[in-house]
Design a protein around this motif. Structure first.
Motif, PDB file in Angstrom:
ATOM      1  N   VAL A   6      23.430  71.627  42.479  1.00 42.67           N
ATOM      2  CA  VAL A   6      24.249  72.251  43.521  1.00 42.67           C
ATOM      3  C   VAL A   6      23.699  71.896  44.893  1.00 42.67           C
ATOM      4  N   GLY A   7      24.589  71.765  45.871  1.00 37.36           N
ATOM      5  CA  GLY A   7      24.146  71.386  47.209  1.00 37.36           C
ATOM      6  C   GLY A   7      24.823  72.146  48.325  1.00 37.36           C
ATOM      7  N   GLY A   8      25.689  73.108  47.964  1.00 33.54           N
ATOM      8  CA  GLY A   8      26.408  73.865  48.979  1.00 33.54           C
ATOM      9  C   GLY A   8      25.903  75.275  49.162  1.00 33.54           C
ATOM     10  N   GLN A  54      20.043  60.832  53.344  1.00 38.97           N
ATOM     11  CA  GLN A  54      21.483  61.022  53.513  1.00 38.97           C
ATOM     12  C   GLN A  54      21.979  62.189  52.660  1.00 38.97           C
ATOM     13  N   GLY A  55      21.444  62.282  51.440  1.00 43.98           N
ATOM     14  CA  GLY A  55      21.838  63.383  50.571  1.00 43.98           C
ATOM     15  C   GLY A  55      21.449  64.729  51.142  1.00 43.98           C
ATOM     16  N   MET A  56      20.252  64.806  51.741  1.00 49.99           N
ATOM     17  CA  MET A  56      19.811  66.057  52.337  1.00 49.99           C
ATOM     18  C   MET A  56      20.717  66.457  53.497  1.00 49.99           C
ATOM     19  N   HIS A  57      21.043  65.509  54.372  1.00 53.58           N
ATOM     20  CA  HIS A  57      21.889  65.831  55.523  1.00 53.58           C
ATOM     21  C   HIS A  57      23.302  66.199  55.078  1.00 53.58           C
ATOM     22  N   TRP A  96      27.225  71.074  54.410  1.00 57.60           N
ATOM     23  CA  TRP A  96      27.915  72.113  53.646  1.00 57.60           C
ATOM     24  C   TRP A  96      27.281  73.475  53.914  1.00 57.60           C
ATOM     25  N   HIS A  97      25.940  73.506  53.994  1.00 57.12           N
ATOM     26  CA  HIS A  97      25.271  74.774  54.299  1.00 57.12           C
ATOM     27  C   HIS A  97      25.768  75.341  55.622  1.00 57.12           C
ATOM     28  N   HIS A  98      25.828  74.501  56.639  1.00 56.50           N
ATOM     29  CA  HIS A  98      26.238  74.978  57.963  1.00 56.50           C
ATOM     30  C   HIS A  98      27.664  75.527  57.920  1.00 56.50           C
ATOM     31  N   ALA A  99      28.552  74.875  57.162  1.00 58.57           N
ATOM     32  CA  ALA A  99      29.939  75.331  57.086  1.00 58.57           C
ATOM     33  C   ALA A  99      30.035  76.681  56.376  1.00 58.57           C
ATOM     34  N   LEU A 100      29.369  76.827  55.239  1.00 60.42           N
ATOM     35  CA  LEU A 100      29.480  78.066  54.470  1.00 60.42           C
ATOM     36  C   LEU A 100      28.718  79.209  55.124  1.00 60.42           C
ATOM     37  N   GLU A 101      27.719  78.884  55.944  1.00 63.19           N
ATOM     38  CA  GLU A 101      27.063  79.940  56.729  1.00 63.19           C
ATOM     39  C   GLU A 101      28.033  80.562  57.719  1.00 63.19           C
ATOM     40  N   GLY A 111      33.465  75.306  44.255  1.00 65.86           N
ATOM     41  CA  GLY A 111      34.376  76.440  44.412  1.00 65.86           C
ATOM     42  C   GLY A 111      33.659  77.757  44.230  1.00 65.86           C
ATOM     43  N   LEU A 112      32.713  77.806  43.291  1.00 67.94           N
ATOM     44  CA  LEU A 112      31.908  79.017  43.112  1.00 67.94           C
ATOM     45  C   LEU A 112      30.937  79.185  44.270  1.00 67.94           C
ATOM     46  N   GLU A 113      30.444  78.080  44.812  1.00 66.92           N
ATOM     47  CA  GLU A 113      29.580  78.168  45.994  1.00 66.92           C
ATOM     48  C   GLU A 113      30.357  78.751  47.176  1.00 66.92           C
ATOM     49  N   LEU A 114      31.590  78.312  47.353  1.00 67.37           N
ATOM     50  CA  LEU A 114      32.424  78.864  48.424  1.00 67.37           C
ATOM     51  C   LEU A 114      32.689  80.345  48.182  1.00 67.37           C
ATOM     52  N   ALA A 115      33.055  80.712  46.959  1.00 72.42           N
ATOM     53  CA  ALA A 115      33.330  82.116  46.647  1.00 72.42           C
ATOM     54  C   ALA A 115      32.097  82.977  46.880  1.00 72.42           C
ATOM     55  N   SER A 116      30.915  82.450  46.561  1.00 69.47           N
ATOM     56  CA  SER A 116      29.687  83.241  46.712  1.00 69.47           C
ATOM     57  C   SER A 116      29.313  83.460  48.165  1.00 69.47           C
ATOM     58  N   ALA A 117      29.869  82.651  49.077  1.00 72.52           N
ATOM     59  CA  ALA A 117      29.633  82.856  50.508  1.00 72.52           C
ATOM     60  C   ALA A 117      30.515  83.955  51.076  1.00 72.52           C
TER      61      ALA A 117
END
Length: 258
Positions: free
Chosen positions: A139-141, A76-79, A84-89, A110-116
């Motif tokens: 981190v997971g995003g 569940q954690g992986m999915h 989040w990966h699919h959204a930020l891609e 928030g930093l993960e979003l900014a880095s995308a």
């Protein structure tokens, strides 16, 4: 376009403006907000030439809303992470360049979003942190992929091991932002840049956000052949041909020192 009250979308001329609107939660991210972000970037109007992501209130985004954190088994954690990966891609590899307007907390997710985003404009109130390491999580995003490409593995490791916080000036110095502006002006600067970017040839913009990052990850011989192909495609566009003619015939502005 969007019915989630925690995120607002509007077009300002040819710039798509996306605002996180949870100021009482420091714009913390939850799954519903991430899904809305994905939906917005998958359905941008054809008139959009660039986008700006910003946050309401005193902060850009303080990361994951811990009240949304659930106990999950490994699968569940992986999915969840992959969602989040699919959204930020969709942000990073979408149809238009994206400028982040940063202020206050740019922390964790928030930093993960900014880095995308492709360009990050911070004001003097911005600060950066990755507290996941001290909270017993990871981190997971997409941060473990994107953030080291901005600041290097050693600096990210330091941030997660020690809880180090970078202020706005040091963040710009190490590469977390490309621009540092006076407090309260990051959105105005981001909009200025987005409008300028939107005047570029669309195919060139698309190549810069979708092809250049992949060239950078290729071995040199593969990168050269990829570059030659996208260069040929870009210069074959009618708009590109007209821009070159304008330059050769003296109708285009010359490059000058800022």
């Amino acid at each position: 376009m969007n019915s989630n009250p925690d995120i607002h979308f509007e077009m300002q001329d040819t710039v798509a403006v996306v605002r996180l609107t949870r100021p009482t939660k420091r714009n913390a991210l939850n799954d519903k907000l991430i899904a809305s972000l994905r939906h917005i970037f998958e359905n941008l109007p054809a008139t959009a030439k660039a986008a700006v992501i910003a946050g309401d209130g005193d902060h850009f985004c303080a990361g994951l809303d811990l009240s949304d954190l659930q106990e999950r088994d490994a699968g569940q954690g992986m999915h969840h992470s992959r969602s989040w990966h699919h959204a930020l891609e969709r942000v990073q590899y979408g149809p238009v360049p994206v400028v982040a307007a940063l202020h206050g907390a740019v922390v964790g997710g928030g930093l993960e979003l900014a880095s995308a985003c492709h360009i990050r404009v911070a004001d003097e109130s911005a600060f950066y942190a990755l507290p996941e390491g001290t909270r017993g999580i990871f981190v997971g995003g997409g941060g473990s992929v994107r953030i080291p490409r901005l600041i290097g593995v050693a600096r990210m490791t330091d941030m997660m091991l020690t809880g180090r916080v970078y202020n706005a000036a040091d963040g710009e110095r190490v590469g977390l932002a490309q621009y540092l502006e006076p407090k309260g002006t990051s959105f105005a600067k981001a909009m200025e840049l987005a409008k300028r970017i939107g005047n570029n040839a669309p195919l060139t913009n698309y190549a810069l956000i979708n092809v250049l990052p992949r060239i950078a990850e290729q071995p040199a011989d593969q990168g050269f052949i990829t570059e030659s192909m996208i260069s040929a495609i870009a210069q074959s566009a009618p708009e590109a041909k007209q821009r070159v003619r304008d330059f050769l015939e003296g109708r285009a502005a010359k490059v000058q020192q800022a």
